[in-house]
Scaffold this motif. Structure first.
Motif, PDB file in Angstrom:
ATOM      1  N   ALA A 131       0.935  -1.145   0.276  1.00  0.00           N
ATOM      2  CA  ALA A 131      -0.149   0.005   0.194  1.00  0.00           C
ATOM      3  C   ALA A 131       0.918   0.755  -0.003  1.00  0.00           C
ATOM      4  O   ALA A 131       2.147   1.411   0.116  1.00  0.00           O
ATOM      5  CB  ALA A 131      -0.849   0.260   1.521  1.00  0.00           C
ATOM      6  N   ASP A 132       0.276   1.889  -0.518  1.00  0.00           N
ATOM      7  CA  ASP A 132       1.325   3.268  -0.164  1.00  0.00           C
ATOM      8  C   ASP A 132       0.781   4.650   0.898  1.00  0.00           C
ATOM      9  O   ASP A 132       1.617   5.558   0.742  1.00  0.00           O
ATOM     10  CB  ASP A 132       1.067   4.415  -1.557  1.00  0.00           C
ATOM     11  CG  ASP A 132      -0.460   5.229  -1.404  1.00  0.00           C
ATOM     12  OD1 ASP A 132      -1.480   4.901  -0.484  1.00  0.00           O
ATOM     13  OD2 ASP A 132      -1.210   6.183  -2.522  1.00  0.00           O
ATOM     14  N   ASN A 133       0.630   4.239   1.891  1.00  0.00           N
ATOM     15  CA  ASN A 133       0.522   5.176   2.506  1.00  0.00           C
ATOM     16  C   ASN A 133      -0.194   4.382   4.091  1.00  0.00           C
ATOM     17  O   ASN A 133      -0.331   2.860   3.603  1.00  0.00           O
ATOM     18  CB  ASN A 133      -0.727   5.924   2.440  1.00  0.00           C
ATOM     19  CG  ASN A 133      -1.659   6.088   2.591  1.00  0.00           C
ATOM     20  OD1 ASN A 133      -2.672   5.831   3.588  1.00  0.00           O
ATOM     21  ND2 ASN A 133      -2.015   6.087   2.271  1.00  0.00           N
ATOM     22  N   SER A 134       0.116   4.647   5.533  1.00  0.00           N
ATOM     23  CA  SER A 134      -0.250   3.449   6.534  1.00  0.00           C
ATOM     24  C   SER A 134      -1.461   4.189   6.720  1.00  0.00           C
ATOM     25  O   SER A 134      -1.941   2.272   7.672  1.00  0.00           O
ATOM     26  CB  SER A 134       0.881   4.393   7.559  1.00  0.00           C
ATOM     27  OG  SER A 134       2.251   4.293   7.470  1.00  0.00           O
ATOM     28  N   LEU A 135      -2.562   4.862   6.408  1.00  0.00           N
ATOM     29  CA  LEU A 135      -3.898   4.186   6.849  1.00  0.00           C
ATOM     30  C   LEU A 135      -5.022   3.971   6.034  1.00  0.00           C
ATOM     31  O   LEU A 135      -5.469   2.691   6.293  1.00  0.00           O
ATOM     32  CB  LEU A 135      -4.363   6.132   6.083  1.00  0.00           C
ATOM     33  CG  LEU A 135      -4.835   7.296   7.554  1.00  0.00           C
ATOM     34  CD1 LEU A 135      -3.417   7.655   8.351  1.00  0.00           C
ATOM     35  CD2 LEU A 135      -5.244   7.994   7.212  1.00  0.00           C
ATOM     36  N   MET A 136      -4.085   3.579   4.687  1.00  0.00           N
ATOM     37  CA  MET A 136      -4.235   2.585   3.912  1.00  0.00           C
ATOM     38  C   MET A 136      -4.222   1.329   3.933  1.00  0.00           C
ATOM     39  O   MET A 136      -4.750   0.249   4.368  1.00  0.00           O
ATOM     40  CB  MET A 136      -4.049   2.983   1.928  1.00  0.00           C
ATOM     41  CG  MET A 136      -5.196   2.316   1.331  1.00  0.00           C
ATOM     42  SD  MET A 136      -6.678   2.207   1.309  1.00  0.00           S
ATOM     43  CE  MET A 136      -7.724   1.051   1.268  1.00  0.00           C
ATOM     44  N   ALA A 137      -2.676   1.183   4.483  1.00  0.00           N
ATOM     45  CA  ALA A 137      -2.207  -0.316   5.189  1.00  0.00           C
ATOM     46  C   ALA A 137      -2.845  -0.696   5.770  1.00  0.00           C
ATOM     47  O   ALA A 137      -3.394  -1.955   6.915  1.00  0.00           O
ATOM     48  CB  ALA A 137      -1.259  -0.022   5.877  1.00  0.00           C
ATOM     49  N   ALA A 138      -3.506  -0.048   7.291  1.00  0.00           N
ATOM     50  CA  ALA A 138      -4.581  -0.281   8.430  1.00  0.00           C
ATOM     51  C   ALA A 138      -5.712  -0.716   7.575  1.00  0.00           C
ATOM     52  O   ALA A 138      -6.441  -2.134   8.458  1.00  0.00           O
ATOM     53  CB  ALA A 138      -4.549   0.838   9.717  1.00  0.00           C
ATOM     54  N   GLU A 139      -6.473  -0.140   6.917  1.00  0.00           N
ATOM     55  CA  GLU A 139      -7.739  -0.289   6.665  1.00  0.00           C
ATOM     56  C   GLU A 139      -7.523  -2.033   6.113  1.00  0.00           C
ATOM     57  O   GLU A 139      -9.100  -2.113   6.144  1.00  0.00           O
ATOM     58  CB  GLU A 139      -8.266   0.833   5.075  1.00  0.00           C
ATOM     59  CG  GLU A 139      -9.928   1.267   5.291  1.00  0.00           C
ATOM     60  CD  GLU A 139     -10.340   1.120   6.271  1.00  0.00           C
ATOM     61  OE1 GLU A 139     -11.857   0.792   6.240  1.00  0.00           O
ATOM     62  OE2 GLU A 139     -10.003   1.352   7.326  1.00  0.00           O
ATOM     63  N   LEU A 140      -7.237  -2.440   4.797  1.00  0.00           N
ATOM     64  CA  LEU A 140      -6.465  -2.896   4.359  1.00  0.00           C
ATOM     65  C   LEU A 140      -6.388  -4.894   5.480  1.00  0.00           C
ATOM     66  O   LEU A 140      -7.227  -5.008   5.453  1.00  0.00           O
ATOM     67  CB  LEU A 140      -5.629  -3.172   3.707  1.00  0.00           C
ATOM     68  CG  LEU A 140      -5.450  -3.301   2.537  1.00  0.00           C
ATOM     69  CD1 LEU A 140      -4.613  -2.353   1.398  1.00  0.00           C
ATOM     70  CD2 LEU A 140      -6.167  -3.254   1.357  1.00  0.00           C
ATOM     71  N   ALA A 141      -5.847  -4.209   6.889  1.00  0.00           N
ATOM     72  CA  ALA A 141      -5.695  -5.050   7.988  1.00  0.00           C
ATOM     73  C   ALA A 141      -6.843  -4.856   8.140  1.00  0.00           C
ATOM     74  O   ALA A 141      -7.271  -6.613   8.651  1.00  0.00           O
ATOM     75  CB  ALA A 141      -4.286  -4.519   8.763  1.00  0.00           C
ATOM     76  N   ALA A 142      -7.738  -4.161   8.607  1.00  0.00           N
ATOM     77  CA  ALA A 142      -8.938  -4.259   9.195  1.00  0.00           C
ATOM     78  C   ALA A 142     -10.191  -5.319   9.136  1.00  0.00           C
ATOM     79  O   ALA A 142     -11.118  -5.167   8.722  1.00  0.00           O
ATOM     80  CB  ALA A 142      -9.690  -2.622   9.601  1.00  0.00           C
ATOM     81  N   HIS A 143     -10.008  -5.022   7.240  1.00  0.00           N
ATOM     82  CA  HIS A 143     -10.330  -5.766   6.332  1.00  0.00           C
ATOM     83  C   HIS A 143     -10.746  -7.465   6.299  1.00  0.00           C
ATOM     84  O   HIS A 143     -10.735  -8.363   5.021  1.00  0.00           O
ATOM     85  CB  HIS A 143     -10.746  -5.021   5.204  1.00  0.00           C
ATOM     86  CG  HIS A 143     -11.764  -4.020   5.064  1.00  0.00           C
ATOM     87  ND1 HIS A 143     -11.199  -2.556   5.847  1.00  0.00           N
ATOM     88  CD2 HIS A 143     -13.250  -4.052   5.021  1.00  0.00           C
ATOM     89  CE1 HIS A 143     -12.377  -2.084   5.424  1.00  0.00           C
ATOM     90  NE2 HIS A 143     -13.545  -2.922   4.952  1.00  0.00           N
ATOM     91  N   GLY A 144      -8.944  -7.623   6.893  1.00  0.00           N
ATOM     92  CA  GLY A 144      -8.711  -8.361   6.976  1.00  0.00           C
ATOM     93  C   GLY A 144      -7.562  -9.110   5.948  1.00  0.00           C
ATOM     94  O   GLY A 144      -7.450 -10.787   5.342  1.00  0.00           O
ATOM     95  N   SER A 145      -6.965  -8.020   5.299  1.00  0.00           N
ATOM     96  CA  SER A 145      -6.011  -8.400   4.136  1.00  0.00           C
ATOM     97  C   SER A 145      -5.167  -9.400   4.716  1.00  0.00           C
ATOM     98  O   SER A 145      -4.283  -9.592   3.628  1.00  0.00           O
ATOM     99  CB  SER A 145      -6.324  -7.323   3.570  1.00  0.00           C
ATOM    100  OG  SER A 145      -7.404  -7.147   2.557  1.00  0.00           O
ATOM    101  N   GLY A 146      -4.391  -8.913   5.696  1.00  0.00           N
ATOM    102  CA  GLY A 146      -3.382  -9.724   6.223  1.00  0.00           C
ATOM    103  C   GLY A 146      -3.076  -8.633   7.567  1.00  0.00           C
ATOM    104  O   GLY A 146      -3.804  -8.335   8.578  1.00  0.00           O
ATOM    105  N   VAL A 147      -1.869  -9.051   8.154  1.00  0.00           N
ATOM    106  CA  VAL A 147      -1.169  -8.167   9.318  1.00  0.00           C
ATOM    107  C   VAL A 147      -0.104  -6.884   8.650  1.00  0.00           C
ATOM    108  O   VAL A 147       0.490  -6.609   8.332  1.00  0.00           O
ATOM    109  CB  VAL A 147      -0.154  -9.012   9.600  1.00  0.00           C
ATOM    110  CG1 VAL A 147       0.714  -8.161  10.989  1.00  0.00           C
ATOM    111  CG2 VAL A 147      -1.171 -10.634  10.255  1.00  0.00           C
ATOM    112  N   ALA A 148      -0.852  -5.555   9.280  1.00  0.00           N
ATOM    113  CA  ALA A 148       0.388  -4.328   9.112  1.00  0.00           C
ATOM    114  C   ALA A 148       1.170  -4.260  10.858  1.00  0.00           C
ATOM    115  O   ALA A 148       1.066  -4.970  11.109  1.00  0.00           O
ATOM    116  CB  ALA A 148      -1.036  -3.359   9.737  1.00  0.00           C
TER     117      ALA A 148
END
Length: 296
Positions: A217-234
């Motif tokens: 991902a290109d930023n930490s906010l997007m990384a957290a959002e992806l993790a919140a939807h079960g995409s993996g570990v941020a």
């Protein structure tokens, strides 16, 4: 021969509309009607012979020409304000332009700015965000908050905040990670703009980084959002990421497992000696506020 230099009032209206991305919000700031703002922007566009805004139903966005023109307009208006203040005394309002890395603005600045504004109501602060070095180039700002090497900006700087890194995920994923090696069973969400993140943690944990599977991902906010939807570990980047980690419902995967980050946030500016009064006030406040955040 007629001059092509536009009316100063048109430029003030253009700057307010560009900053707020709304004729209505600009009108409130300038104590005008939205129709008057629209009329003056149109007059400026007619004078310049090119559109400066794309009009949408409830907002406006700058055209390429408008984006190119805005920094020069802001700088010119500030030069006039500074000269007027220097010759004739303090003005009622001082404008200040600050640009910040997105995660710092979201996780650190946003909570502190109400206190700053209450203490300094005469300073009209405009905050914009960026994510990569190119976002901070060729922009007119008084102060910039960047992450990484401040020498890249060829300016003076102050270190504001360092970070520490630790893995976070949804509770149902975190409970499956009992030891560091278990991290390698999951997709690891990596922020592509950071030079030292998961590899830095793997080095600290003495794990083989080559076995990891990444989602970028290109930023930490997007990384957290992806993790919140079960995409993996941020990867949390505390303390700047504390708020987004909490809002996203993420929890630490391995309690007491963290390592210091390799880089820091810095405040950069052309010169401390030439800093405008409003910028100097903000710098002093930000240095104290960042120190308090670091020690929480």
């Amino acid at each position: 021969m007629s001059t092509r230099i536009p009316s100063l009032n048109w430029l003030r209206v253009f700057e307010a509309a560009a900053r707020t991305e709304s004729f209505a919000r600009a009108a409130v700031q300038l104590n005008m009607s939205a129709a008057a703002v629209s009329q003056q922007v149109k007059a400026l566009e007619t004078r310049l012979g090119t559109p400066l805004f794309h009009r949408h139903a409830h907002a406006v966005t700058l055209t390429e020409a408008g984006r190119a023109y805005l920094p020069s307009v802001q700088q010119s208006l500030l030069m006039l304000e500074t000269a007027t203040t220097g010759l004739f005394g303090e003005t009622r309002e001082q404008r200040l332009y600050v640009q910040s890395v997105l995660l710092f603005a979201h996780g650190v600045l946003a909570s502190g700015l109400p206190g700053f504004q209450a203490a300094h109501p005469q300073i009209n602060l405009s905050l914009s965000t960026g994510n990569v070095i190119s976002d901070f180039a060729n922009r007119f700002t008084d102060l910039q908050i960047v992450f990484g090497n401040p020498a890249l900006f060829n300016t003076e700087s102050d270190e504001l905040l360092r970070e520490h890194l630790y893995p976070v995920a949804l509770p149902e994923i975190a409970e499956q990670i009992a030891k560091p090696q278990d991290l390698l069973k999951f997709t690891l969400i990596e922020v592509s703009t950071h030079r030292a993140s998961w590899p830095r943690l793997f080095e600290h944990l003495r794990l083989p980084a080559g076995q990891a599977r990444y989602f970028f991902a290109d930023n930490s906010l997007m990384a957290a959002e992806l993790a919140a939807h079960g995409s993996g570990v941020a990867l949390a980047r505390a303390p700047a990421s504390d708020r987004i980690i909490s809002l996203s419902g993420l929890v630490p995967c391995l309690p007491d497992i963290a390592c210091p980050g390799q880089e820091a946030y810095h405040l950069v500016y052309p010169s401390r000696t030439s800093m405008r009064p409003a910028a100097r006030v903000f710098r002093d406040w930000l240095m104290d506020y960042s120190a308090a955040v670091q020690t929480r």
